[in-house]
Structures are given as structure tokens and as C-alpha cells.
Design an enzyme around this catalytic site. Structure first.
Site, PDB file in Angstrom:
ATOM      1  N   PHE A   1      -9.450   6.350  13.423  1.00 39.30           N
ATOM      2  CA  PHE A   1      -9.365   7.366  12.301  1.00 39.30           C
ATOM      3  C   PHE A   1      -8.227   7.691  12.077  1.00 39.30           C
ATOM      4  O   PHE A   1      -7.197   8.267  13.077  1.00 39.30           O
ATOM      5  CB  PHE A   1     -10.313   8.302  12.413  1.00 39.30           C
ATOM      6  CG  PHE A   1     -10.200   9.472  11.193  1.00 39.30           C
ATOM      7  CD1 PHE A   1     -10.637   9.083   9.856  1.00 39.30           C
ATOM      8  CD2 PHE A   1      -9.978  10.713  11.331  1.00 39.30           C
ATOM      9  CE1 PHE A   1     -10.864   9.845   9.062  1.00 39.30           C
ATOM     10  CE2 PHE A   1      -9.846  11.440  10.399  1.00 39.30           C
ATOM     11  CZ  PHE A   1     -10.381  11.087   9.217  1.00 39.30           C
ATOM     12  N   GLN A   2      -7.543   7.515  10.751  1.00 38.07           N
ATOM     13  CA  GLN A   2      -6.320   7.686  10.491  1.00 38.07           C
ATOM     14  C   GLN A   2      -4.954   7.066  11.249  1.00 38.07           C
ATOM     15  O   GLN A   2      -4.006   7.929  11.346  1.00 38.07           O
ATOM     16  CB  GLN A   2      -5.901   9.161  10.311  1.00 38.07           C
ATOM     17  CG  GLN A   2      -6.943  10.057   9.151  1.00 38.07           C
ATOM     18  CD  GLN A   2      -6.456  11.341   8.862  1.00 38.07           C
ATOM     19  OE1 GLN A   2      -5.934  12.108   9.671  1.00 38.07           O
ATOM     20  NE2 GLN A   2      -6.538  11.760   7.773  1.00 38.07           N
TER      21      GLN A   2
ATOM     22  N   GLU B   1       3.166  15.256   1.235  1.00 36.29           N
ATOM     23  CA  GLU B   1       4.095  14.718   2.176  1.00 36.29           C
ATOM     24  C   GLU B   1       5.345  14.153   1.877  1.00 36.29           C
ATOM     25  O   GLU B   1       6.613  14.149   2.157  1.00 36.29           O
ATOM     26  CB  GLU B   1       3.367  13.659   3.243  1.00 36.29           C
ATOM     27  CG  GLU B   1       2.206  14.366   4.253  1.00 36.29           C
ATOM     28  CD  GLU B   1       0.975  14.440   3.718  1.00 36.29           C
ATOM     29  OE1 GLU B   1       0.227  14.658   4.401  1.00 36.29           O
ATOM     30  OE2 GLU B   1       1.069  14.039   2.384  1.00 36.29           O
TER      31      GLU B   1
ATOM     32  N   LYS C   1      -0.778  11.613  19.998  1.00 38.70           N
ATOM     33  CA  LYS C   1      -1.145  12.987  20.160  1.00 38.70           C
ATOM     34  C   LYS C   1      -0.913  13.186  21.758  1.00 38.70           C
ATOM     35  O   LYS C   1      -0.828  14.224  22.239  1.00 38.70           O
ATOM     36  CB  LYS C   1      -2.775  13.083  19.648  1.00 38.70           C
ATOM     37  CG  LYS C   1      -3.014  14.513  19.707  1.00 38.70           C
ATOM     38  CD  LYS C   1      -4.490  14.562  18.923  1.00 38.70           C
ATOM     39  CE  LYS C   1      -4.860  16.160  18.683  1.00 38.70           C
ATOM     40  NZ  LYS C   1      -6.235  16.204  17.978  1.00 38.70           N
TER      41      LYS C   1
ATOM     42  N   MET D   1      13.292   6.804 -20.442  1.00 32.64           N
ATOM     43  CA  MET D   1      14.249   5.493 -20.316  1.00 32.64           C
ATOM     44  C   MET D   1      13.481   4.069 -20.521  1.00 32.64           C
ATOM     45  O   MET D   1      13.761   3.273 -21.080  1.00 32.64           O
ATOM     46  CB  MET D   1      14.728   5.548 -18.903  1.00 32.64           C
ATOM     47  CG  MET D   1      15.703   4.398 -18.642  1.00 32.64           C
ATOM     48  SD  MET D   1      17.097   4.661 -19.561  1.00 32.64           S
ATOM     49  CE  MET D   1      18.192   5.808 -18.656  1.00 32.64           C
TER      50      MET D   1
END
Length: 588
Positions: free
Chosen positions: A117-118, A55, A167, A475
Site C-alpha cells: 500500500f502506497q 506536496e 519506515k 501565452m
């Protein structure tokens, strides 16, 4: 006010229709449980969806798309870990004022707050790194929210906006409508500069003998490059740019003095330090530009043009503030200005350019210097869009490529995000399919999001990644060399990845260059192949980026090669070890 006839659809379908109304043609995303209704509707839509492999890459790709095209990029993820994986990309866009809209799935409204959940409070998490964000709790509010989100993201000072979509809201029915305008009482960006302030600025410019124009990313985002060049040529003033302002004026324009700041040109830093007037346009005087604030441009008065009033006098005291869009303000200012008495000033700058050119030491005819690689890319791909990861290679790309146009240099400036370049290059190529897009990477940064090789192969996106492979986190290693007695603590990454075989494993073209004579042919083969490609270039492992202003120093207190000469690699067997490892793998 609404547009179009109404019809009954679910929230997910309504969202698709809203995106279409906004002119969205491509989104970058990754599906999951709480965003499935939206993905079900994508299946039957005309939107192009690019399936990334992480993502974070979706957010960076939307960012690269926005920077290359000037349009608003769109990314999408599911709830919880999907949404939190977007955070680094959203923060990157926020720091660099890039317009993206992030869509995230969320657990149903009746489960919010129950540690479902999530579930994650992505609205709260992203509050500090978004221009605005929404949690949609009523499907009837969805069209208005989408309209506002795109308006907020793309107007004023651009930035990311997030819409969190439970949802059950996606599944709920709505009589679809789409507003034809946005009414936000507390959000009214100023575009036209105050006429009296513009006239004051013109008078100040006329009285200046040593002016400098300091151009930032706001010049790019407002499409004000033509107006900027007109201003410079009319008043006969040098132009320096920030990292994000690169491309606002052609690199080889005689009035261009290069990037300023920590790794800017010596002559840009000397010019701004000795100037009597700074005309700042779409820039924010960040610490990498100013160095030690108390010592910055001690004799200069400041005109500051910026669409965001919060940036004016935030870091540097401004005598003439002008709040407004860079393009509109410069158009107005150009009506009043005339040539400065700056001939002697310009001659002095020309002398500095001769005395302090950007250069590097070619240590051996058999060693590839990283700066040489950038020069070869510049000669072979003159009109390419250059995207970078973050590190030494990023600075070399800023210094040694010859940029001709705006929106051809894309990089993470404010946040400095390793792993940004490759997915951002995907977005740039999708947005500008007719342009050659090259991602200049380090071997450390490339490994942050190398899984996106699967994305470019599956979607046939011919991005070329050129890896300046020095076997270090370069760097950080440079700082350890200069300021920590060469104590290379966990920056030597051993060249443990065969990038050619990695590319081939994903189905991309893999090439390697180990001698200077092999660099140009490898780059040309990769570009001409029309395929996703990786070019692994084995470069001098202890080459440093110069000039360099140490942290906390004034920007005219500059380290350069004469004082801190590059030395041969402290690991002289590294290059041979890499070659031997490749041969061993081939034998196996």
C-alpha cells in the site's frame, strides 16, 4: 571522522539531528503513514515545519527558499502519491540547478517490491531529475547519506538530491554520529579555472572590438554579481542575461542591454548577433536564447565559463572553455583584463536602445495594460523579491520590473512550471522575512496551487499575489493568435473564479483593480496590510508579449508591435461579464 558525542536514538531522531548539523532551520512538508516516525520526532525538535496543502507546493517552497537565501531547501513527503507529488517540483529544481534535499517516506524494507500500500519506486522515478538519490536500507548509513546529500546538492552545479526513508529504518536504533567531511571519489567539482585558459581569455578580450557578456543563472548561484559588473565596467562591454540571470547586473546599469532570446529586448538580440566575442558566464545556450542554432552569433568567438563541463560546447562551439566556479574564475580573470577598444560598439548599442525601447500600446485610458501593472509594482515596491508563475505575466515581469540585486527575481526557467510562483514565494518569504515578496501570477497559473492560501494564512506568511487576470491561458492564446489563425482552442477560461472571494474564504485579504487608477492603491494596500493578500487586476485580455522570436527563427528575426499590433479584446464583454458576475454573487 565524526563530530559530537554518540547517543542511541532511532533513525527518525537521527535524521532530525543530521538536519540540525547541516544548519537547516525550516522544512516544507506534508505528513503521511510512512513518514510518521519522522513527524513524531519533529514534534519535539526546534525545526520550523511549514505544512503545505499539496506536496508539489512543498518542493516549490523549498526551491524558492533556496533561491532567495542561497541555502539548501528541504521538503518532505510520505511514500507513494506523496512522493510522486514532489516530482514536478524536483524536476523544476533540477532544470534550474537549485539545491534542495527531498525526504520521502517509504514502505518498510521487507515490503519493498511487493506492491505494498502506497509503495512507489521514487528512487527510480526521480533518477533522471535528481543530481543524485538514495534509498536508505541500513540506519547506520543514514548520517553519511545525509552529509553526502547536502554536499552534493550545494556544491559544483547545484541540484536536487532525494533520500528515500523506509519506515523500519526510521524506527531502527543507531548510535548517532555525524561525519565531519565527505569523501566521494567520483565527485570532485572543479572550482578554480585553468590559469592558462584564463590568460587566453584575457588576451581574446583585449583583441575584441564588439564583445558581449552573456550571464546566466550560474552567476546568481555562485554569488558572482560583483565580479561580473567589475568585468563589464573594466572592459567596457554590454551585458545581457538569461531569464535566470536577471538581477546579476542592475536593470538600469548603462551597460545592461536586458534579457536576450525569444522575449528578450531587440537590442540584446541585435548585440549578441553582431558581436565578435561572447563571454558566457554560468549559462547554457538553451534554445530560448539561441533560436536557430545555425544562425546564432555567426561572427563571434566564444569564451565559456561554467562549473559543469558537460555544458561547454554542448549547443554552441566554444573556442576558449574555462571549467570552474563563476565567482572564482571571474576574480582571476579580472586581474588580467583591460579596457577594450569598444567605444564605437557601445555607441551603436546606445542607438539601438533609443530605436527599439521596450514599450507597449495603451489601448484606452480605461483599460489596464498588464505591462502597466508591472511598472506600478516596480515603482511601489523597489526592493521587493519578485516571484512569478509561468506565462505572459512571467515575461512582462522579466521585461518591465527594475531589478537592482541578485536573488530578487525567482521563476521557473527550464521546466516552465505553472503553479510554481505562489509556493515558491512562500519559501522566499520564509527565508527572507524582512523582504516584501510579491508573486506575479496569471489567472490560469494561480489556480494550479491556489490551495496554498490556507498555508500562508495558517502560518501568517504575508505574501502578496498580484493576478494579471485576462481570462485566458495567455501565452498559449498568443501562439494560437499568431500561428494558428486565432483558433482559441480551450484557452479561454471565462473568468469563472472570483479571486477576491477565494482569498477571503481562506482568511486572506482580497482586492480588485478594474481601472488603471486603482492599480497602485490596491498594490500598496496589500503590501502595507502585513497580511497574506491577493490583488485581482482585470487586464486587457488580448495583450501580447513583444518582442517575440518565433520558434525555429534566428534571434534577430523578431516580431514586434508595429507588425503585430495588440488589438482590443476579441471578447469585449468579458470585463463587463466579470463585473456583473461579482455583483450577482454579492446580491445572492
Amino acid at each position: 571522522m565524526t563530530t559530537g558525542s554518540t547517543e542511541k536514538v532511532n533513525g527518525a531522531r537521527a535524521l532530525i539531528k543530521c538536519l540540525e548539523k547541516e544548519g537547516v532551520d525550516t522544512i516544507f512538508g506534508y505528513p503521511g503513514g510512512q513518514i510518521i516516525p519522522f513527524y513524531n520526532e519533529i514534534y519535539d525538535s526546534n525545526l520550523r515545519h511549514i505544512l503545505v496543502r499539496h506536496e508539489q507546493a512543498a518542493a516549490h517552497a523549498a526551491d524558492g527558499y533556496a533561491r532567495a537565501t542561497g541555502k539548501t531547501g528541504v521538503c518532505v513527503s510520505t511514500s507513494g502519491p506523496g512522493a510522486t507529488n514532489l516530482v514536478t517540483g524536483i524536476a523544476t529544481a533540477y532544470m534550474d540547478s537549485v539545491p534542495i534535499v527531498a525526504l520521502t517516506g517509504q514502505v518498510p524494507t521487507f515490503l519493498i517490491g511487493n506492491d505494498a500500500f502506497q509503495e512507489a519506486d521514487i528512487k527510480g522515478i526521480t533518477q533522471p531529475i535528481t543530481k543524485h538519490n538514495y534509498l536508505v536500507q541500513d540506519v547506520n548509513e543514514l548520517p553519511r547519506i545525509v552529509k553526502e546529500a547536502f554536499h552534493i546538492a550545494s556544491t559544483g552545479r547545484p541540484g536536487p538530491v532525494l533520500i528515500d526513508l523506509p519506515k523500519d529504518v526510521q524506527n531502527a536504533e543507531i548510535e548517532f554520529y555525524y561525519p565531519d567531511k565527505v569523501e566521494l571519489r567520483g565527485y570532485k567539482p572543479t572550482y578554480k579555472g585553468n590559469p592558462q585558459q584564463i590568460k587566453r581569455a584575457a588576451e581574446e578580450i583585449a583583441n575584441s572590438c564588439m564583445p558581449i557578456i552573456y550571464a546566466g543563472g550560474g552567476v546568481i548561484s555562485s554569488n558572482a554579481s560583483a565580479e561580473l559588473v567589475e568585468l563589464a565596467e573594466t572592459i567596457n562591454a554590454p551585458v545581457t542575461t538569461t531569464l535566470l540571470g536577471i538581477g546579476a547586473i542592475p536593470t538600469e546599469h548603462p551597460l545592461h542591454v536586458g534579457m536576450l532570446g525569444m522575449h528578450g529586448t531587440k537590442y540584446a538580440n541585435y548585440t549578441i548577433q553582431e558581436s565578435d566575442l561572447i563571454i558566457a558566464v554560468g549559462a547554457r545556450f538553451d534554445d530560448r536564447v539561441t533560436g536557430k542554432l545555425e544562425s546564432f552569433a555567426p561572427n563571434a568567438r566564444v569564451i565559456h565559463i561554467d562549473v559543469d563541463p558537460a555544458e561547454i560546447s554542448k549547443n554552441v562551439k566554444v573556442q576558449i572553455p574555462i571549467v570552474g566556479d563563476a565567482k572564482q574564475v571571474l576574480k582571476s580573470l579580472n586581474k588580467y583584463i583591460k579596457r577594450c577598444n569598444s567605444e564605437a560598439w557601445i555607441e551603436k548599442i546606445k542607438q539601438w536602445k533609443k530605436e527599439y525601447p521596450l514599450t507597449y500600446n495603451q489601448m484606452s485610458p480605461d483599460v489596464i495594460m498588464p505591462q502597466f501593472v508591472i511598472e506600478q509594482i516596480s515603482e511601489a515596491c523597489k526592493d521587493a523579491i519578485i516571484v512569478t508563475e509561468v506565462g505572459q505575466h512571467q515575461m512582462w515581469a522579466a521585461q518591465f520590473f527594475k531589478y537592482k540585486k541578485p536573488r530578487t527575481f525567482i521563476t521557473s526557467g527550464g521546466l516552465g512550471t505553472m503553479g510554481y510562483g505562489f509556493p515558491a514565494a512562500i519559501g522566499a518569504k520564509v527565508g527572507k522575512p524582512d523582504k516584501t515578496v510579491i508573486n506575479i501570477a496569471g489567472d490560469g497559473s494561480f489556480q494550479m496551487n491556489s490551495q496554498e492560501l490556507a498555508t500562508v494564512v495558517q502560518n501568517d506568511i504575508p505574501v502578496v499575489s498580484v493576478i494579471l487576470n485576462n481570462g485566458y491561458l495567455g501565452m498559449v492564446r498568443q501562439w494560437q493568435e499568431l500561428f494558428y489563425d486565432k483558433r482559441y482552442s480551450h484557452t479561454f477560461i471565462k473568468g469563472s473564479v472570483d479571486f477576491v472571494k477565494l482569498a477571503e474564504a481562506y482568511g486572506a485579504l482580497g482586492l480588485r483593480a478594474e481601472r488603471p487608477s486603482e492599480v497602485r492603491p490596491a498594490i500598496e494596500e496589500a503590501v502595507n496590510s502585513g497580511r497574506p493578500a491577493v490583488v485581482d487586476v482585470i487586464v486587457e485580455c488580448e495583450a501580447n508579449v513583444y518582442p517575440m522570436v518565433p520558434a525555429g527563427a534566428a534571434i534577430n528575426e523578431i516580431l514586434d508591435m508595429e507588425e503585430h499590433a495588440d488589438t482590443p479584446c476579441a471578447m469585449p464583454n468579458l470585463r463587463k461579464a466579470k463585473t456583473d458576475r461579482v455583483l450577482d454573487l454579492e446580491e445572492q
